[in-house]
Design a protein around this motif. Structure first.
Motif, PDB file in Angstrom:
ATOM      1  N   ASP A  64     -25.178 -24.045  29.665  1.00 28.16           N
ATOM      2  CA  ASP A  64     -25.925 -25.233  29.239  1.00 28.16           C
ATOM      3  C   ASP A  64     -26.380 -25.144  27.781  1.00 28.16           C
ATOM      4  OD1 ASP A  64     -25.828 -26.729  31.739  1.00 28.16           O
ATOM      5  OD2 ASP A  64     -26.980 -25.044  32.531  1.00 28.16           O
ATOM      6  N   ALA A  65     -25.633 -24.403  26.994  1.00 22.37           N
ATOM      7  CA  ALA A  65     -25.886 -24.310  25.557  1.00 22.37           C
ATOM      8  C   ALA A  65     -24.575 -24.516  24.812  1.00 22.37           C
ATOM      9  CB  ALA A  65     -26.480 -22.942  25.200  1.00 22.37           C
ATOM     10  N   GLU A  66     -24.690 -24.863  23.514  1.00 22.47           N
ATOM     11  CA  GLU A  66     -23.493 -24.969  22.685  1.00 22.47           C
ATOM     12  C   GLU A  66     -22.896 -23.587  22.454  1.00 22.47           C
ATOM     13  OE1 GLU A  66     -23.459 -27.539  19.149  1.00 22.47           O
ATOM     14  OE2 GLU A  66     -25.543 -27.994  19.651  1.00 22.47           O
ATOM     15  N   LEU A  67     -21.600 -23.551  22.270  1.00 25.71           N
ATOM     16  CA  LEU A  67     -20.943 -22.299  21.924  1.00 25.71           C
ATOM     17  C   LEU A  67     -21.239 -21.927  20.479  1.00 25.71           C
ATOM     18  CD1 LEU A  67     -17.377 -22.720  23.446  1.00 25.71           C
ATOM     19  CD2 LEU A  67     -19.040 -20.961  24.074  1.00 25.71           C
ATOM     20  N   PRO A  68     -21.472 -20.651  20.196  1.00 25.40           N
ATOM     21  CA  PRO A  68     -21.512 -20.229  18.794  1.00 25.40           C
ATOM     22  C   PRO A  68     -20.105 -20.340  18.210  1.00 25.40           C
ATOM     23  CG  PRO A  68     -21.512 -18.317  20.237  1.00 25.40           C
ATOM     24  CD  PRO A  68     -21.633 -19.523  21.136  1.00 25.40           C
ATOM     25  N   LYS A  69     -19.990 -20.411  16.911  1.00 27.10           N
ATOM     26  CA  LYS A  69     -18.682 -20.480  16.259  1.00 27.10           C
ATOM     27  C   LYS A  69     -17.912 -19.193  16.538  1.00 27.10           C
ATOM     28  CE  LYS A  69     -15.558 -22.260  13.467  1.00 27.10           C
ATOM     29  NZ  LYS A  69     -14.836 -23.488  13.763  1.00 27.10           N
ATOM     30  N   LEU A  70     -16.685 -19.339  17.050  1.00 23.63           N
ATOM     31  CA  LEU A  70     -15.892 -18.182  17.460  1.00 23.63           C
ATOM     32  C   LEU A  70     -14.537 -18.207  16.772  1.00 23.63           C
ATOM     33  CD1 LEU A  70     -16.560 -18.479  21.312  1.00 23.63           C
ATOM     34  CD2 LEU A  70     -17.638 -16.838  19.767  1.00 23.63           C
ATOM     35  N   THR A  71     -14.002 -17.029  16.523  1.00 19.41           N
ATOM     36  CA  THR A  71     -12.632 -16.900  16.038  1.00 19.41           C
ATOM     37  C   THR A  71     -11.908 -15.909  16.930  1.00 19.41           C
ATOM     38  OG1 THR A  71     -13.222 -15.135  14.493  1.00 19.41           O
ATOM     39  CG2 THR A  71     -13.252 -17.399  13.649  1.00 19.41           C
ATOM     40  N   THR A  72     -10.590 -15.984  16.924  1.00 16.38           N
ATOM     41  CA  THR A  72      -9.805 -15.119  17.791  1.00 16.38           C
ATOM     42  C   THR A  72      -8.487 -14.774  17.130  1.00 16.38           C
ATOM     43  OG1 THR A  72      -8.698 -14.973  19.942  1.00 16.38           O
ATOM     44  CG2 THR A  72      -8.833 -17.156  18.968  1.00 16.38           C
ATOM     45  N   ASN A  73      -7.934 -13.647  17.494  1.00 20.73           N
ATOM     46  CA  ASN A  73      -6.576 -13.290  17.106  1.00 20.73           C
ATOM     47  C   ASN A  73      -5.580 -13.836  18.120  1.00 20.73           C
ATOM     48  OD1 ASN A  73      -4.731 -12.061  15.334  1.00 20.73           O
ATOM     49  ND2 ASN A  73      -4.590 -10.240  16.615  1.00 20.73           N
ATOM     50  N   GLY A  74      -6.115 -14.499  19.165  1.00 18.81           N
ATOM     51  CA  GLY A  74      -5.277 -15.156  20.160  1.00 18.81           C
ATOM     52  C   GLY A  74      -4.942 -16.578  19.723  1.00 18.81           C
ATOM     53  N   GLU A  75      -5.089 -17.539  20.640  1.00 20.81           N
ATOM     54  CA  GLU A  75      -4.713 -18.922  20.349  1.00 20.81           C
ATOM     55  C   GLU A  75      -5.898 -19.665  19.726  1.00 20.81           C
ATOM     56  OE1 GLU A  75      -2.810 -21.054  23.484  1.00 20.81           O
ATOM     57  OE2 GLU A  75      -1.552 -19.355  24.073  1.00 20.81           O
ATOM     58  N   GLN A  76      -6.016 -19.602  18.412  1.00 20.48           N
ATOM     59  CA  GLN A  76      -7.132 -20.227  17.716  1.00 20.48           C
ATOM     60  C   GLN A  76      -7.112 -21.747  17.874  1.00 20.48           C
ATOM     61  OE1 GLN A  76      -9.675 -18.503  15.977  1.00 20.48           O
ATOM     62  NE2 GLN A  76     -10.683 -20.506  16.006  1.00 20.48           N
ATOM     63  N   GLY A  77      -5.917 -22.345  17.857  1.00 20.20           N
ATOM     64  CA  GLY A  77      -5.830 -23.796  17.996  1.00 20.20           C
ATOM     65  C   GLY A  77      -6.341 -24.268  19.342  1.00 20.20           C
ATOM     66  N   LEU A 107      -8.505 -22.657  21.180  1.00 18.04           N
ATOM     67  CA  LEU A 107      -9.948 -22.429  21.164  1.00 18.04           C
ATOM     68  C   LEU A 107     -10.662 -23.567  20.441  1.00 18.04           C
ATOM     69  CD1 LEU A 107     -12.502 -20.708  21.551  1.00 18.04           C
ATOM     70  CD2 LEU A 107     -11.882 -19.465  19.474  1.00 18.04           C
ATOM     71  N   ASP A 108     -10.145 -23.973  19.283  1.00 17.94           N
ATOM     72  CA  ASP A 108     -10.783 -25.044  18.516  1.00 17.94           C
ATOM     73  C   ASP A 108     -10.775 -26.355  19.292  1.00 17.94           C
ATOM     74  OD1 ASP A 108     -11.208 -23.256  16.473  1.00 17.94           O
ATOM     75  OD2 ASP A 108      -9.486 -23.918  15.275  1.00 17.94           O
ATOM     76  N   ALA A 109      -9.648 -26.657  19.950  1.00 18.72           N
ATOM     77  CA  ALA A 109      -9.562 -27.904  20.714  1.00 18.72           C
ATOM     78  C   ALA A 109     -10.529 -27.891  21.893  1.00 18.72           C
ATOM     79  CB  ALA A 109      -8.132 -28.118  21.195  1.00 18.72           C
ATOM     80  N   PHE A 110     -10.657 -26.748  22.537  1.00 22.17           N
ATOM     81  CA  PHE A 110     -11.578 -26.637  23.673  1.00 22.17           C
ATOM     82  C   PHE A 110     -13.023 -26.757  23.214  1.00 22.17           C
ATOM     83  CE2 PHE A 110     -14.405 -23.723  26.063  1.00 22.17           C
ATOM     84  CZ  PHE A 110     -14.414 -24.373  27.291  1.00 22.17           C
ATOM     85  N   ALA A 111     -13.392 -26.048  22.154  1.00 18.75           N
ATOM     86  CA  ALA A 111     -14.799 -25.919  21.767  1.00 18.75           C
ATOM     87  C   ALA A 111     -15.354 -27.152  21.061  1.00 18.75           C
ATOM     88  CB  ALA A 111     -14.984 -24.689  20.882  1.00 18.75           C
ATOM     89  N   GLN A 112     -14.499 -27.930  20.382  1.00 18.41           N
ATOM     90  CA  GLN A 112     -14.949 -29.143  19.684  1.00 18.41           C
ATOM     91  C   GLN A 112     -16.171 -28.843  18.812  1.00 18.41           C
ATOM     92  OE1 GLN A 112     -15.131 -32.702  22.244  1.00 18.41           O
ATOM     93  NE2 GLN A 112     -14.058 -31.516  23.811  1.00 18.41           N
ATOM     94  N   TRP A 113     -16.015 -27.898  17.903  1.00 19.26           N
ATOM     95  CA  TRP A 113     -17.126 -27.441  17.078  1.00 19.26           C
ATOM     96  C   TRP A 113     -17.874 -28.609  16.446  1.00 19.26           C
ATOM     97  CZ3 TRP A 113     -17.168 -22.810  18.769  1.00 19.26           C
ATOM     98  CH2 TRP A 113     -15.995 -22.059  18.909  1.00 19.26           C
ATOM     99  N   GLY A 114     -19.191 -28.560  16.521  1.00 18.17           N
ATOM    100  CA  GLY A 114     -20.027 -29.583  15.903  1.00 18.17           C
ATOM    101  C   GLY A 114     -20.270 -30.803  16.754  1.00 18.17           C
ATOM    102  N   SER A 115     -19.693 -30.829  17.951  1.00 16.42           N
ATOM    103  CA  SER A 115     -19.854 -32.004  18.815  1.00 16.42           C
ATOM    104  C   SER A 115     -21.209 -32.040  19.514  1.00 16.42           C
ATOM    105  CB  SER A 115     -18.743 -32.032  19.869  1.00 16.42           C
ATOM    106  OG  SER A 115     -18.885 -30.924  20.767  1.00 16.42           O
ATOM    107  N   GLY A 116     -21.894 -30.895  19.571  1.00 17.50           N
ATOM    108  CA  GLY A 116     -23.168 -30.833  20.281  1.00 17.50           C
ATOM    109  C   GLY A 116     -23.039 -30.695  21.785  1.00 17.50           C
ATOM    110  N   LYS A 117     -21.814 -30.545  22.281  1.00 16.17           N
ATOM    111  CA  LYS A 117     -21.596 -30.469  23.723  1.00 16.17           C
ATOM    112  C   LYS A 117     -21.854 -29.051  24.235  1.00 16.17           C
ATOM    113  CE  LYS A 117     -18.248 -34.208  23.586  1.00 16.17           C
ATOM    114  NZ  LYS A 117     -16.822 -34.604  23.652  1.00 16.17           N
ATOM    115  N   THR A 118     -22.387 -28.982  25.440  1.00 14.50           N
ATOM    116  CA  THR A 118     -22.613 -27.680  26.059  1.00 14.50           C
ATOM    117  C   THR A 118     -21.303 -27.141  26.617  1.00 14.50           C
ATOM    118  OG1 THR A 118     -23.061 -28.576  28.257  1.00 14.50           O
ATOM    119  CG2 THR A 118     -24.926 -28.425  26.718  1.00 14.50           C
ATOM    120  N   LEU A 119     -21.299 -25.863  26.937  1.00 12.90           N
ATOM    121  CA  LEU A 119     -20.116 -25.251  27.530  1.00 12.90           C
ATOM    122  C   LEU A 119     -19.769 -25.928  28.845  1.00 12.90           C
ATOM    123  CD1 LEU A 119     -17.921 -23.115  27.542  1.00 12.90           C
ATOM    124  CD2 LEU A 119     -19.597 -21.457  28.421  1.00 12.90           C
ATOM    125  N   ARG A 120     -20.768 -26.294  29.636  1.00 17.01           N
ATOM    126  CA  ARG A 120     -20.507 -26.981  30.909  1.00 17.01           C
ATOM    127  C   ARG A 120     -19.802 -28.322  30.665  1.00 17.01           C
ATOM    128  NH1 ARG A 120     -23.046 -26.174  35.726  1.00 17.01           N
ATOM    129  NH2 ARG A 120     -24.749 -25.060  34.675  1.00 17.01           N
TER     130      ARG A 120
END
Length: 435
Positions: free
Chosen positions: A322-335, A337-350
């Motif tokens: 029930d909190a926003e995700l912190p900004k994350l980076t990965t050596n895996g599939e960054q694209g 991750l970015d599409a899932f997290a929607q950085w700056g949207s204010g949405k919670t992980l749930r």
């Protein structure tokens, strides 16, 4: 004015079919017959291609355990897509078959040989989904301690593809002469070594397979990071992309097309298909009830978090729902991750998890006619080029869902003039470039 047409693909993998729901198929599709039925239903609906995703490990990224992955059949068991591609190609006539093969797991010569063989079996309808692999566990299955950095992986992939192209062209198209008078099968003057020496690979050549119907397979790629987008723009015939709202999708497509043009390619030769999972019902209320059942299921959140953990190598069990995700980076599939997290949207992980049900574009829950109208609106807003259908997030593929798409949604799209009603090209590359 005629409506803009778009392309359709289907994203799936050689994993269990639905086995534990009221409309189930058994959960053991390993002889391939279920997927033959699947592909033939798609071909009747005139899909461009079926894409067989793959990974090379059983993950333990979520909670540092394989329990969630094996309990829910997430990422495993997963069988090799190449033999399945041969089976599907031999049991279809018009639709393309795309198999995922990693540049980490094959020597270039072996992959080039395999792709050439599959293109023959598929009669010119085979595509290679080029991946570099994004999981350290996969790297450890191939004798490495961890993956190289993303930049190095793509540098290696650039060279890998360049080598494969030289191998596919080591036979001139007319090298096989079948001259009965001289008893000559192939003209040796038209088959030559390539003597490739690069930074990462070297290979004498020539390839020892006959030239395939397409010469080179169709290239499919999923480039999310800037380096991945550049690789896709320079190489791919079709790009598979996550969907994260219309504005994001349009910006992604515009960026890739600009990169392609800068690399000297015609951007129209690249078909970008955005991943979606329509949820259909005979009424809107019925479709919305399905949507609710999926994301309120007791194991839904665990499945989503385990899945995103696997493809990013980030343990999402440790974050507050029930909190926003912190900004994350990965050596895996960054694209992804970015599409899932929607950085700056204010949405919670749930909230992010719930949005994954239909894969990131709203309005795809309803009757076939409602969803067909919405897909047309989305395609017009983005500019093209099409959609990659997949199952709703966390569910396992069933004949019921296949029929809902192929016999409900696609006819609604066809009635609107949005998708093809017949095949005109004989090869997958021709099908993709038809419009």
């Amino acid at each position: 004015m005629a409506p803009t047409r778009f392309h359709l693909g289907w994203f799936t993998n050689f994993t269990p079919d639905e086995w534990n729901k009221p409309f189930a198929n058994g959960g053991e599709p390993w002889d391939g017959q279920f997927f033959i039925d699947f592909a033939q239903a798609m071909e009747r609906a005139c899909f461009d291609y079926i894409m067989l995703e793959d990974t090379l490990m059983i993950s333990d990224a979520y909670g540092h355990s394989t329990e969630a992955y094996l309990k829910h059949a997430i990422m495993g068991p997963k069988h090799d897509p190449a033999p399945l591609a041969a089976l599907l190609g031999a049991n279809t006539r018009n639709m393309g078959v795309v198999a995922t093969m990693s540049t980490m797991s094959y020597p270039p010569f072996m992959l080039a040989r395999l792709c050439s063989t599959l293109d023959h079996i598929c009669k010119g309808r085979f595509g290679w989904n080029i991946v570099t692999s994004g999981e350290n566990l996969a790297a450890r299955n191939f004798g490495m301690d961890e993956l190289p950095p993303r930049q190095a992986r793509y540098d290696m992939a650039d060279e890998f593809v360049a080598l494969c192209k030289q191998l596919w062209n080591s036979w001139e198209p007319d090298a096989v002469v079948l001259n009965r008078e001289t008893n000559t099968y192939a003209d040796h003057t038209k088959v030559k070594p390539i003597n490739f020496k690069g930074t990462y690979f070297q290979c004498r050549g020539p390839l020892n397979t006959a030239p395939s119907p397409q010469g080179e397979p169709v290239y499919v790629q999923a480039g999310g990071s800037p380096r991945g987008r550049q690789f896709a723009a320079e190489t791919a015939d079709s790009i598979i992309a996550p969907a994260s709202g219309i504005e994001w999708c349009k910006a992604y497509r515009d960026d890739v097309r600009a990169r392609a043009a800068a690399a000297g390619r015609n951007p129209d030769d690249i078909k970008i298909l955005f991943l979606v999972a329509p949820i259909l019902g005979e009424t809107e209320a019925e479709a919305k009830a399905k949507f609710e059942r999926i994301h309120t299921a007791p194991d839904y959140l665990e499945k989503v978090l385990a899945s995103i953990s696997s493809i990013t190598d980030i343990d999402f069990s440790k974050f507050d729902l029930d909190a926003e995700l912190p900004k994350l980076t990965t050596n895996g599939e960054q694209g992804s991750l970015d599409a899932f997290a929607q950085w700056g949207s204010g949405k919670t992980l749930r909230e992010l998890c719930i949005e994954q049900v239909s894969r990131g574009l709203d309005g795809l829950v309803g009757t076939p006619d409602q969803v067909a109208d919405r897909m047309g609106e989305i395609a017009d807003a983005i500019g093209g080029d099409g959609f990659l259908i997949t199952r709703p997030f966390t569910t396992i593929i069933s004949r019921q869902y296949i029929n809902e798409i192929c016999e409900g949604l696609v006819p609604a799209l066809q009635r609107r003039g949005r998708v093809r009603t017949e095949y005109k090209g004989s090869t997958l590359r021709e099908v993709l470039r038809e419009f």
